[in-house]
Structure formats: C-alpha cells, structure tokens
Scaffold this motif. Structure first.
Motif, PDB file in Angstrom:
ATOM      1  N   GLU A 318      -5.845  14.383  -5.831  1.00  0.00           N
ATOM      2  CA  GLU A 318      -4.450  14.854  -5.810  1.00  0.00           C
ATOM      3  C   GLU A 318      -3.503  13.670  -5.593  1.00  0.00           C
ATOM      4  N   LYS A 319      -3.903  12.785  -4.675  1.00  0.00           N
ATOM      5  CA  LYS A 319      -3.074  11.592  -4.413  1.00  0.00           C
ATOM      6  C   LYS A 319      -2.983  10.731  -5.676  1.00  0.00           C
ATOM      7  N   MET A 320      -4.125  10.542  -6.327  1.00  0.00           N
ATOM      8  CA  MET A 320      -4.148   9.735  -7.560  1.00  0.00           C
ATOM      9  C   MET A 320      -3.219  10.310  -8.611  1.00  0.00           C
ATOM     10  N   ASN A 321      -3.301  11.630  -8.786  1.00  0.00           N
ATOM     11  CA  ASN A 321      -2.516  12.277  -9.837  1.00  0.00           C
ATOM     12  C   ASN A 321      -1.028  12.292  -9.535  1.00  0.00           C
ATOM     13  N   ALA A 322      -0.697  12.137  -8.248  1.00  0.00           N
ATOM     14  CA  ALA A 322       0.724  12.148  -7.880  1.00  0.00           C
ATOM     15  C   ALA A 322       1.389  10.794  -8.166  1.00  0.00           C
ATOM     16  N   ILE A 323       0.584   9.782  -8.483  1.00  0.00           N
ATOM     17  CA  ILE A 323       1.152   8.456  -8.764  1.00  0.00           C
ATOM     18  C   ILE A 323       1.343   8.331 -10.285  1.00  0.00           C
ATOM     19  N   SER A 324       2.552   8.001 -10.701  1.00  0.00           N
ATOM     20  CA  SER A 324       2.781   7.874 -12.151  1.00  0.00           C
ATOM     21  C   SER A 324       2.367   6.482 -12.626  1.00  0.00           C
ATOM     22  N   ASP A 325       2.144   6.359 -13.939  1.00  0.00           N
ATOM     23  CA  ASP A 325       1.793   5.059 -14.513  1.00  0.00           C
ATOM     24  C   ASP A 325       2.911   4.043 -14.233  1.00  0.00           C
ATOM     25  N   GLU A 326       4.155   4.498 -14.342  1.00  0.00           N
ATOM     26  CA  GLU A 326       5.302   3.595 -14.148  1.00  0.00           C
ATOM     27  C   GLU A 326       5.298   3.048 -12.718  1.00  0.00           C
ATOM     28  N   GLN A 327       5.042   3.970 -11.788  1.00  0.00           N
ATOM     29  CA  GLN A 327       5.014   3.560 -10.375  1.00  0.00           C
ATOM     30  C   GLN A 327       3.971   2.461 -10.152  1.00  0.00           C
ATOM     31  N   VAL A 328       2.780   2.721 -10.656  1.00  0.00           N
ATOM     32  CA  VAL A 328       1.684   1.783 -10.395  1.00  0.00           C
ATOM     33  C   VAL A 328       1.939   0.458 -11.113  1.00  0.00           C
ATOM     34  N   LEU A 329       2.519   0.531 -12.318  1.00  0.00           N
ATOM     35  CA  LEU A 329       2.808  -0.714 -13.046  1.00  0.00           C
ATOM     36  C   LEU A 329       3.865  -1.533 -12.297  1.00  0.00           C
ATOM     37  N   GLY A 330       4.813  -0.838 -11.672  1.00  0.00           N
ATOM     38  CA  GLY A 330       5.838  -1.521 -10.875  1.00  0.00           C
ATOM     39  C   GLY A 330       5.202  -2.254  -9.695  1.00  0.00           C
ATOM     40  N   ILE A 331       4.276  -1.573  -9.026  1.00  0.00           N
ATOM     41  CA  ILE A 331       3.596  -2.179  -7.868  1.00  0.00           C
ATOM     42  C   ILE A 331       2.780  -3.402  -8.318  1.00  0.00           C
ATOM     43  N   LEU A 332       2.106  -3.261  -9.460  1.00  0.00           N
ATOM     44  CA  LEU A 332       1.273  -4.362  -9.971  1.00  0.00           C
ATOM     45  C   LEU A 332       2.126  -5.563 -10.385  1.00  0.00           C
ATOM     46  N   GLN A 333       3.278  -5.270 -10.932  1.00  0.00           N
ATOM     47  CA  GLN A 333       4.198  -6.334 -11.354  1.00  0.00           C
ATOM     48  C   GLN A 333       4.691  -7.108 -10.132  1.00  0.00           C
ATOM     49  N   LYS A 334       5.094  -6.359  -9.104  1.00  0.00           N
ATOM     50  CA  LYS A 334       5.570  -6.996  -7.868  1.00  0.00           C
ATOM     51  C   LYS A 334       4.461  -7.852  -7.254  1.00  0.00           C
ATOM     52  N   GLY A 335       3.250  -7.290  -7.285  1.00  0.00           N
ATOM     53  CA  GLY A 335       2.090  -7.997  -6.738  1.00  0.00           C
ATOM     54  C   GLY A 335       1.872  -9.313  -7.461  1.00  0.00           C
ATOM     55  N   ALA A 336       1.947  -9.250  -8.800  1.00  0.00           N
ATOM     56  CA  ALA A 336       1.729 -10.464  -9.607  1.00  0.00           C
ATOM     57  C   ALA A 336       2.789 -11.519  -9.274  1.00  0.00           C
ATOM     58  N   GLU A 337       4.041 -11.066  -9.107  1.00  0.00           N
ATOM     59  CA  GLU A 337       5.109 -12.023  -8.788  1.00  0.00           C
ATOM     60  C   GLU A 337       4.841 -12.723  -7.454  1.00  0.00           C
ATOM     61  N   LYS A 338       4.267 -11.963  -6.521  1.00  0.00           N
ATOM     62  CA  LYS A 338       3.992 -12.526  -5.195  1.00  0.00           C
ATOM     63  C   LYS A 338       2.824 -13.530  -5.238  1.00  0.00           C
ATOM     64  N   VAL A 339       1.725 -13.126  -5.877  1.00  0.00           N
ATOM     65  CA  VAL A 339       0.558 -14.033  -5.852  1.00  0.00           C
ATOM     66  C   VAL A 339       0.743 -15.226  -6.778  1.00  0.00           C
ATOM     67  N   TYR A 340       1.602 -15.083  -7.762  1.00  0.00           N
ATOM     68  CA  TYR A 340       1.837 -16.172  -8.707  1.00  0.00           C
ATOM     69  C   TYR A 340       2.217 -17.467  -7.991  1.00  0.00           C
ATOM     70  N   LEU A 341       3.051 -17.305  -6.965  1.00  0.00           N
ATOM     71  CA  LEU A 341       3.528 -18.482  -6.230  1.00  0.00           C
ATOM     72  C   LEU A 341       2.363 -19.215  -5.558  1.00  0.00           C
ATOM     73  N   ILE A 342       1.451 -18.417  -4.981  1.00  0.00           N
ATOM     74  CA  ILE A 342       0.284 -19.029  -4.302  1.00  0.00           C
ATOM     75  C   ILE A 342      -0.615 -19.694  -5.351  1.00  0.00           C
ATOM     76  N   ALA A 343      -0.869 -18.955  -6.440  1.00  0.00           N
ATOM     77  CA  ALA A 343      -1.795 -19.439  -7.472  1.00  0.00           C
ATOM     78  C   ALA A 343      -1.269 -20.729  -8.108  1.00  0.00           C
ATOM     79  N   GLN A 344       0.038 -20.732  -8.370  1.00  0.00           N
ATOM     80  CA  GLN A 344       0.631 -21.885  -9.046  1.00  0.00           C
ATOM     81  C   GLN A 344       0.515 -23.152  -8.184  1.00  0.00           C
ATOM     82  N   GLU A 345       0.775 -22.979  -6.902  1.00  0.00           N
ATOM     83  CA  GLU A 345       0.727 -24.121  -5.992  1.00  0.00           C
ATOM     84  C   GLU A 345      -0.696 -24.679  -5.888  1.00  0.00           C
ATOM     85  N   LYS A 346      -1.651 -23.772  -5.745  1.00  0.00           N
ATOM     86  CA  LYS A 346      -3.047 -24.208  -5.613  1.00  0.00           C
ATOM     87  C   LYS A 346      -3.526 -24.898  -6.892  1.00  0.00           C
ATOM     88  N   MET A 347      -3.103 -24.353  -8.012  1.00  0.00           N
ATOM     89  CA  MET A 347      -3.525 -24.889  -9.313  1.00  0.00           C
ATOM     90  C   MET A 347      -2.964 -26.299  -9.510  1.00  0.00           C
TER      91      MET A 347
END
Ligand code: TYM
Length: 358
Positions: A318-347
């Motif tokens: 029920e919890k899974m179905n209550a999350i829309s694709d748009e919502q999850v894509l937004g969370i994933l996008q924000k996540g990528a923006e955050k880790v990008y900074l760490i990844a770029q520096e280490k690289m």
C-alpha cells in the motif's frame, strides 16, 4: 549519529524479494539513524545480464519505491540511480587498471552466472557437482573456461570492479549487504589498499556489515540455493510485490524436510529457512515458534507463515502504491545532485593521483 558513512545498493534486475529485504534493506533502515547513509539503485550492474530496456526503467523506479516503502527516509538518507553519476563508470575504469584478472577469477558470483549462460541450465547447482567441488577446480579446468569466456560478456566479469568503484567513490566506511556480496567487498578493500599504496592515500578501506541471522535466505524450492532474483522458477522466492494468493500458493509449495515436527535444526535445512523467515517478520524466537506449533504439522506452520508474510506485505505494498513515479523521480534527482558533489571531488583527486591533467 556518528560521522561514518554507509553505502549500499540493489540491482533492479528482477523482482526484489524478501531475501533482499531481510539481508540488506531492512538493515539499511535501522542504520540510517546512526550513519550518513547513501543508497543506490545499481542499473549499471543490472545490464551485465540481458535486460529489456522498458522493463529496466520500470524495475529501477520500483526498486526506489521499495526503498521508500521499507522505511528509507529521504530526509535522512540519500537515494539515487547509479547511472545518473557517471563517475561510477569513470572510477571503475581506473580501478580496472589495478585489478588482476586473477582477482576476478576467484569471484563465485561470476562463475555461477557465466556457467548458467554457458550451459544454458537453470542454476549453477545443476552442474555444481562437475565444477564447484573446490574453488580451484574452475582454474584447473581452464580448457572449459576458454570456451566459457568466449561466450560470456566482459561486463559480467568486471562487475565487481564497478561495485568497488561505487563503494570507494563515497569514502564509505561500512557496507551493509547479504553474505553473497562479501567476496566483492573484499575486492573493494584490496583495490583501496592497492591504489593507496601505489598512488598515495586516497580511498577509505570499507568494512562489510552483515546480520548473521538473515545474511542468506535460501530458496523456497531448494534450501541449498540462495533465494535469487534471477531464479527461473517463481517458487524460489517471495517477491515484495507478490499478492496474497501468490504468497499462500508459494508457501504451500515450499519444500520441507522429512518428518513432521516443527523444530529448528541444521538437520532440517528447508524448515530452518522457513523458521528464519518467520522469526524475522514476526519478531518471535525459534523457541516460541516451536512451542506454537508443537503437536501440529507443516500445513499449520505454513499457514501461520503465510499469514505473517501477508501481514507484512499488504501495508508495505500500500505504501509503495501510494508513491507516484513523479515523486520518486524527484527524490532520485535530488539524491543525484547531492552525491554528485562528493563523487566529483573524489574523482578529481583520483585522476590527479594517477597523473591525469584535471
Ligand atoms: P543484489 O541486487 O543481488 O542484492 C541486493 C542485496 O540483497 C542481498 N541478498 C540477499 N540477502 C540474503 N539472502 C538472500 N537470498 C539474498 N539475495 C540477495 C545481497 O547480498 C545484497 O546486499 N552487487 C550487488 C549490488 C551492488 C552493491 C554495490 C552493494 C552494486 N554496488 C555497492 C553494496 C555496495 C548485488 O548484486 O546485489
């Protein structure tokens, strides 16, 4: 909260099952309160075996929804899609150049997967007697390996290097996984040390985190094989998206051992696995379960286990179905923006160390 970091991931390569949940995701949920937590949906890993592109997209979104429904809190943890951060593939290339072929030849997961392709059979266990008597037998039988290599893809062989890159890119201290990933983490440790020795201190040497009781949930159709997303029979696993009817049907069909008593013992590996699952989802101890089913048979026990699973899965889905694709894509996008900074520096640091002009 300490200032140590955890990193882990799941491949969106099939239906995520209760083994993935108990062996990994459930622990992440607890650990996110103590660590700086990063969780990834590892789609670059998923394509090391053939995927249908449309299915892969769906499974990637579904995996992220599973993280959220399981209790990963995007306010506390960062979740993202591996292919959104190209530094994973970039670091993997550099690590390729310090990985010995012999390091990769030891990897049991590669052997299992390559053999399944090569022999065109359902499981490596089917041909296990031939090959898996000892680790070294694989190497001794190099004649066969020549033909196996000519058929298997380099991505599958190099897969553990990409996993090492995932881990090392974020200065990961602790990697919570199931037992089958231990060998891969060992390689990540070796590569971190090797790189640091050769080019100077750059990477943190990570430690695995394993929960003993749930580190290896076995297949319902065969207690000698681990529960697996890539199993050809759906009776091997309970998927986190299985409906009630499917759960009851699969549990009913689950193999059991001889005798009818409900006892937790190494001599009854199939029942032991089912009791482990029962314990993990109900919080009851083995002794309590044995007592509940004293004088009763497998049918009663299986009904009870199916009830416990349905009780967990219904609200989860029920919890899974209550999350829309748009919502999850937004969370994933924000996540990528955050880790990008760490990844770029280490690289950048790693590139400088090997002598690239940055
Ligand atoms: P994957 O997708 O096969 O499995 C995801 C997680 O589930 C655990 N697991 C199990 N635990 C208990 N019983 C089982 N039957 C069972 N089957 C799977 C796995 O140990 C894993 O923790 N290579 C990894 C994904 C990965 C990764 C990483 C993990 C890529 N990069 C970096 C940690 C850190 C894999 O294929 O997991």
């Amino acid at each position: 909260m300490n200032n140590q970091r955890i990193f882990s991931g799941v491949q969106p390569s099939g239906s995520l099952h209760i083994g993935n949940y108990l062996g990994a995701i459930k622990n992440w949920v607890e650990l996110q309160n103590k660590f700086d937590a990063i969780f990834c949906v590892v789609d670059l890993h998923a394509i090391t075996v053939p995927q249908n592109p449309e299915e892969l997209k769906k499974k990637t979104i579904e995996a992220a929804k599973i993280y959220l429904a399981a209790g990963i809190d995007p306010e506390k943890s960062t979740i993202f899609i591996q292919s959104h951060i190209s530094e994973h593939a970039e670091l993997a290339w550099i690590l390729n150049t310090i990985t010995k072929t012999g390091d990769l030849l030891k990897m049991t997961q590669f052997k299992d997967k390559a053999l399944i392709d090569f022999k065109e059979v359902d499981s490596a266990e089917e041909i296990g007697r031939e090959y898996s008597k000892s680790q070294n037998l694989y190497l001794e039988e190099f004649k066969n390996w020549k033909s196996i290599f000519s058929k298997s893809y380099a991505g599958l062989f190099n897969y553990p290097i990409l996993m090492a890159a995932d881990i090392l890119l974020y200065d990961t201290d602790v990697v919570p996984v199931g037992e089958d990933q231990l060998q891969h983490i060992e390689l990540a440790r070796t590569l971190a040390r090797r790189f640091n020795k050769k080019f100077g201190e750059t990477f943190v040497v990570p430690e695995p985190y394993i929960q003993k009781e749930t580190m290896r949930i076995m297949g319902l159709d065969d207690p000698a094989k681990k529960m697996s997303k890539s199993a050809t029979s759906e009776y091997n696993y309970i998927s986190l998206t299985d409906d009630e009817e499917t759960v009851r049907r699969k549990i009913k069909k689950a193999v059991t051992d001889s005798g009818s008593e409900i006892i937790y013992s190494d001599e009854k590996p199939a029942l032991k696995n089912l009791i482990n699952i029962y314990t993990s989802f109900s919080g009851k101890t083995f002794q309590e379960i044995e007592k509940t089913y004293q004088g009763k048979g497998y049918a009663d026990f299986k009904n009870g286990l199916a009830d416990i699973l349905v009780k967990f899965l219904k609200p989860f889905q029920e919890k899974m179905n209550a999350i829309s694709d748009e919502q999850v894509l937004g969370i994933l996008q924000k996540g990528a923006e955050k880790v990008y900074l760490i990844a770029q520096e280490k690289m950048k640091d790693a590139k400088k160390k090997v002598g690239f002009i940055v």
